[in-house]
Structure formats: C-alpha cells, structure tokens
Design a protein around this motif. Structure first.
Motif, PDB file in Angstrom:
ATOM      1  N   GLU A 135      63.103  21.836  21.902  1.00 46.72           N
ATOM      2  CA  GLU A 135      63.449  22.446  20.618  1.00 46.72           C
ATOM      3  C   GLU A 135      64.963  22.592  20.529  1.00 46.72           C
ATOM      4  OE1 GLU A 135      62.852  26.966  19.003  1.00 46.72           O
ATOM      5  OE2 GLU A 135      61.072  25.996  19.836  1.00 46.72           O
ATOM      6  N   GLY A 136      65.530  22.346  19.354  1.00 51.50           N
ATOM      7  CA  GLY A 136      66.964  22.527  19.143  1.00 51.50           C
ATOM      8  C   GLY A 136      67.776  21.300  19.537  1.00 51.50           C
ATOM      9  N   ILE A 137      69.082  21.477  19.552  1.00 54.19           N
ATOM     10  CA  ILE A 137      70.008  20.395  19.899  1.00 54.19           C
ATOM     11  C   ILE A 137      70.824  20.833  21.105  1.00 54.19           C
ATOM     12  CG2 ILE A 137      71.904  18.932  19.112  1.00 54.19           C
ATOM     13  CD1 ILE A 137      70.990  19.622  16.203  1.00 54.19           C
ATOM     14  N   LEU A 138      70.640  20.133  22.214  1.00 59.19           N
ATOM     15  CA  LEU A 138      71.335  20.422  23.460  1.00 59.19           C
ATOM     16  C   LEU A 138      72.531  19.489  23.572  1.00 59.19           C
ATOM     17  CD1 LEU A 138      71.146  21.902  26.319  1.00 59.19           C
ATOM     18  CD2 LEU A 138      70.260  19.701  27.105  1.00 59.19           C
ATOM     19  N   THR A 139      73.683  20.025  23.953  1.00 56.80           N
ATOM     20  CA  THR A 139      74.837  19.181  24.235  1.00 56.80           C
ATOM     21  C   THR A 139      74.955  19.039  25.734  1.00 56.80           C
ATOM     22  OG1 THR A 139      75.961  19.935  22.226  1.00 56.80           O
ATOM     23  CG2 THR A 139      77.323  18.879  23.908  1.00 56.80           C
ATOM     24  N   LEU A 140      74.859  17.797  26.210  1.00 58.04           N
ATOM     25  CA  LEU A 140      74.959  17.475  27.628  1.00 58.04           C
ATOM     26  C   LEU A 140      76.348  16.929  27.904  1.00 58.04           C
ATOM     27  CD1 LEU A 140      73.769  16.852  30.485  1.00 58.04           C
ATOM     28  CD2 LEU A 140      73.020  14.639  29.540  1.00 58.04           C
ATOM     29  N   HIS A 141      77.041  17.538  28.852  1.00 60.39           N
ATOM     30  CA  HIS A 141      78.354  17.065  29.308  1.00 60.39           C
ATOM     31  C   HIS A 141      78.125  16.445  30.675  1.00 60.39           C
ATOM     32  CE1 HIS A 141      80.335  19.410  26.147  1.00 60.39           C
ATOM     33  NE2 HIS A 141      79.496  20.390  26.463  1.00 60.39           N
ATOM     34  N   ILE A 142      78.439  15.167  30.810  1.00 61.52           N
ATOM     35  CA  ILE A 142      78.223  14.492  32.089  1.00 61.52           C
ATOM     36  C   ILE A 142      79.243  13.368  32.275  1.00 61.52           C
ATOM     37  CG2 ILE A 142      76.435  12.985  31.126  1.00 61.52           C
ATOM     38  CD1 ILE A 142      75.095  13.203  33.966  1.00 61.52           C
ATOM     39  N   GLY A 144      82.396  13.265  32.141  1.00 61.53           N
ATOM     40  CA  GLY A 144      83.480  13.211  31.169  1.00 61.53           C
ATOM     41  C   GLY A 144      83.043  12.842  29.753  1.00 61.53           C
ATOM     42  N   GLN A 145      81.757  12.656  29.508  1.00 62.61           N
ATOM     43  CA  GLN A 145      81.250  12.323  28.171  1.00 62.61           C
ATOM     44  C   GLN A 145      80.332  13.442  27.688  1.00 62.61           C
ATOM     45  OE1 GLN A 145      80.330   8.656  26.879  1.00 62.61           O
ATOM     46  NE2 GLN A 145      81.614   7.531  28.290  1.00 62.61           N
ATOM     47  N   SER A 146      80.147  13.523  26.382  1.00 67.64           N
ATOM     48  CA  SER A 146      79.240  14.501  25.788  1.00 67.64           C
ATOM     49  C   SER A 146      78.197  13.778  24.948  1.00 67.64           C
ATOM     50  CB  SER A 146      80.002  15.482  24.893  1.00 67.64           C
ATOM     51  OG  SER A 146      80.852  16.286  25.663  1.00 67.64           O
ATOM     52  N   TYR A 147      76.951  14.274  25.027  1.00 64.61           N
ATOM     53  CA  TYR A 147      75.840  13.710  24.271  1.00 64.61           C
ATOM     54  C   TYR A 147      75.078  14.840  23.612  1.00 64.61           C
ATOM     55  CZ  TYR A 147      76.660   9.828  27.523  1.00 64.61           C
ATOM     56  OH  TYR A 147      77.231   8.828  28.274  1.00 64.61           O
ATOM     57  N   ASP A 148      74.718  14.664  22.342  1.00 67.67           N
ATOM     58  CA  ASP A 148      73.824  15.601  21.682  1.00 67.67           C
ATOM     59  C   ASP A 148      72.404  15.075  21.859  1.00 67.67           C
ATOM     60  OD1 ASP A 148      75.744  17.397  20.818  1.00 67.67           O
ATOM     61  OD2 ASP A 148      76.051  16.365  18.902  1.00 67.67           O
ATOM     62  N   LEU A 149      71.537  15.903  22.444  1.00 70.32           N
ATOM     63  CA  LEU A 149      70.144  15.529  22.686  1.00 70.32           C
ATOM     64  C   LEU A 149      69.254  16.332  21.748  1.00 70.32           C
ATOM     65  CD1 LEU A 149      70.208  15.493  26.594  1.00 70.32           C
ATOM     66  CD2 LEU A 149      70.438  13.553  25.053  1.00 70.32           C
ATOM     67  N   PHE A 150      68.319  15.642  21.104  1.00 70.12           N
ATOM     68  CA  PHE A 150      67.435  16.237  20.113  1.00 70.12           C
ATOM     69  C   PHE A 150      66.019  16.362  20.684  1.00 70.12           C
ATOM     70  CE2 PHE A 150      70.973  14.272  18.010  1.00 70.12           C
ATOM     71  CZ  PHE A 150      71.306  15.186  17.020  1.00 70.12           C
ATOM     72  N   ASN A 168      75.568  24.436  21.160  1.00 71.04           N
ATOM     73  CA  ASN A 168      76.664  24.633  20.204  1.00 71.04           C
ATOM     74  C   ASN A 168      76.146  24.911  18.796  1.00 71.04           C
ATOM     75  OD1 ASN A 168      78.769  24.257  22.047  1.00 71.04           O
ATOM     76  ND2 ASN A 168      78.623  22.045  21.865  1.00 71.04           N
ATOM     77  N   THR A 169      74.869  25.256  18.678  1.00 70.02           N
ATOM     78  CA  THR A 169      74.280  25.497  17.362  1.00 70.02           C
ATOM     79  C   THR A 169      74.019  26.989  17.182  1.00 70.02           C
ATOM     80  OG1 THR A 169      71.949  25.340  18.035  1.00 70.02           O
ATOM     81  CG2 THR A 169      73.108  23.259  17.586  1.00 70.02           C
ATOM     82  N   ASN A 170      73.471  27.338  16.025  1.00 72.14           N
ATOM     83  CA  ASN A 170      73.140  28.740  15.776  1.00 72.14           C
ATOM     84  C   ASN A 170      71.643  29.006  15.943  1.00 72.14           C
ATOM     85  OD1 ASN A 170      72.168  27.474  13.524  1.00 72.14           O
ATOM     86  ND2 ASN A 170      73.272  28.717  12.045  1.00 72.14           N
ATOM     87  N   ARG A 171      70.938  28.076  16.599  1.00 72.52           N
ATOM     88  CA  ARG A 171      69.505  28.227  16.867  1.00 72.52           C
ATOM     89  C   ARG A 171      69.237  28.100  18.361  1.00 72.52           C
ATOM     90  NH1 ARG A 171      66.313  27.641  12.180  1.00 72.52           N
ATOM     91  NH2 ARG A 171      67.569  27.022  10.408  1.00 72.52           N
ATOM     92  N   ILE A 172      68.133  28.654  18.798  1.00 73.92           N
ATOM     93  CA  ILE A 172      67.774  28.588  20.206  1.00 73.92           C
ATOM     94  C   ILE A 172      67.462  27.139  20.612  1.00 73.92           C
ATOM     95  CG2 ILE A 172      65.311  28.984  19.887  1.00 73.92           C
ATOM     96  CD1 ILE A 172      65.490  30.883  22.337  1.00 73.92           C
ATOM     97  N   VAL A 173      67.799  26.795  21.836  1.00 72.19           N
ATOM     98  CA  VAL A 173      67.461  25.492  22.409  1.00 72.19           C
ATOM     99  C   VAL A 173      66.499  25.745  23.562  1.00 72.19           C
ATOM    100  CG1 VAL A 173      68.340  23.508  23.707  1.00 72.19           C
ATOM    101  CG2 VAL A 173      69.657  24.399  21.778  1.00 72.19           C
ATOM    102  N   LYS A 174      65.409  24.971  23.613  1.00 74.76           N
ATOM    103  CA  LYS A 174      64.449  25.080  24.713  1.00 74.76           C
ATOM    104  C   LYS A 174      64.360  23.730  25.405  1.00 74.76           C
ATOM    105  CE  LYS A 174      61.574  28.661  22.669  1.00 74.76           C
ATOM    106  NZ  LYS A 174      60.225  29.048  22.246  1.00 74.76           N
ATOM    107  N   ILE A 175      64.515  23.759  26.724  1.00 72.12           N
ATOM    108  CA  ILE A 175      64.444  22.529  27.502  1.00 72.12           C
ATOM    109  C   ILE A 175      63.575  22.736  28.735  1.00 72.12           C
ATOM    110  CG2 ILE A 175      66.703  21.666  26.737  1.00 72.12           C
ATOM    111  CD1 ILE A 175      67.873  22.568  29.426  1.00 72.12           C
ATOM    112  N   ILE A 176      63.019  21.652  29.212  1.00 70.65           N
ATOM    113  CA  ILE A 176      62.345  21.628  30.509  1.00 70.65           C
ATOM    114  C   ILE A 176      63.302  20.901  31.443  1.00 70.65           C
ATOM    115  CG2 ILE A 176      60.434  20.657  31.858  1.00 70.65           C
ATOM    116  CD1 ILE A 176      59.358  22.756  30.033  1.00 70.65           C
TER     117      ILE A 176
END
Length: 185
Positions: A135-142, A144-150, A168-176
């Motif tokens: 759920e949400g949009i996670l920003t992964l930094h790896i 030296g690069q950044s990726y938005d994961l949906f 970096n959003t105003n909503r909760i992000v849920k990840i496994i």
C-alpha cells in the motif's frame, strides 16, 4: 496491555529514583493521571506515551514491545501479530515469523508519513533483502539511485549495497520485507 505499559512506567520511574511528582513536573501530566496509568486504570495516547518515554530517557518501543520468548511457531494468525519494534516514531515493525532461529526475517512494516522532508542516510549490512509494496508509494534509495515503488512492485538486492527507504507522501506505506539474518560466509 494497559497494565503492562503502566507497570513498565512505574518500574522505570522507580529505577531512575523519580517520584510521581517529578515525572508529573517533567511531562505536564497530573500526578493522579500518572498514578492511574501506572495501576492500569486508564489508557494513554501514543503521543502522550512518547512524552513519558522522553522524560524517562527510553525509546517509545520500550513500552510497546512485548517480552516474547523465542518460540518455534510455524503459523502466526493475523490476530496474533504483534508490534516488534517502533523506530523513530515513524516505522512500525511486525514480525511475521515465530522462529527466530531461521535464516530469514519476514516483517510487515508500516511507514508513517514524515512531517518534513528529511535527509535519508543509506547504509549497508550483511545479507540480502526482498521487499514488496502492499500500500502507498515507497521510495527506495539504493546504490546512489532512487526509485518510487507502487503497490505490487518489489525489489530484491544484496544488503551490502548502500540502501534505505522512506515515505515521501502524506499517506501510510505498508510493505512486506524479508531480510536474511545470517551473516555471509
């Protein structure tokens, strides 16, 4: 759980040699409220508990984490899921495995929105990681690069590469996430 939190507050307060009045002065909560809280007769909001944690010089997680024994549970029901860690009052970790002797550590992590854009520090460690966005949009930094994961996106990488993730959003992000817990050989 209310009684457990209250007992932890009382034990820690006494261990630090503080009276209810001194804790009251430092937190702005009344002596009566703190007394009821310590006896498990009232509840407390997380932000108020955070104020007490700061006053007693401990992390908020100190009051929330359960003193769980190492068990060998194979199945964990959804209603048995417990908070295992709260980091920076923004990351809420739930262990999804009862057997701590295994080499993988699966977790559900809820990442609360950050109040301000902060500098993300990437770091390496041994092992490897897999993450899946629920759920949400996670920003992964790896590396030296950044990726938005949906939702539905995933990433799998060696943990030895500098990395971190944030919301970096105003909503909760849920990840496994699944981390290998054994050191590389």
């Amino acid at each position: 759980m209310i009684a457990d939190v209250g007992q932890k507050i009382k034990n820690l307060r006494k261990e630090k040699g503080l009276t209810l009045k001194e804790l009251s002065d430092d937190t702005s909560f009344s002596v009566g409220f703190l007394s009821q809280l310590e006896r498990g007769l009232t509840t407390i909001a997380i932000d108020s508990l955070e104020k007490i944690a700061k006053s007693l010089n401990v992390e908020l997680a100190y009051f929330i984490q359960e003193d769980r024994k190492k068990d060998k549970t194979v199945v964990i029901r959804s209603y048995e899921k417990e908070v295992s860690q709260v980091t920076s009052n923004q990351f809420i970790h739930y262990d999804l495995c009862g057997n701590k002797d295994l080499s993988m550590m699966p977790r559900l992590i809820e990442i609360l929105p950050s109040k301000a854009k902060e500098q993300i520090k990437s770091y390496p460690h041994c092992g490897e990681e897999f993450l899946y966005v629920l759920e949400g949009i996670l920003t992964l930094h790896i590396g030296g690069q950044s990726y938005d994961l949906f939702p539905g996106d995933s990433a799998h990488y060696q943990s030895t590469i500098d990395h971190n993730w944030c919301n970096n959003t105003n909503r909760i992000v849920k990840i496994i996430t699944v981390h290998s817990t054994k050191k590389d050989t």
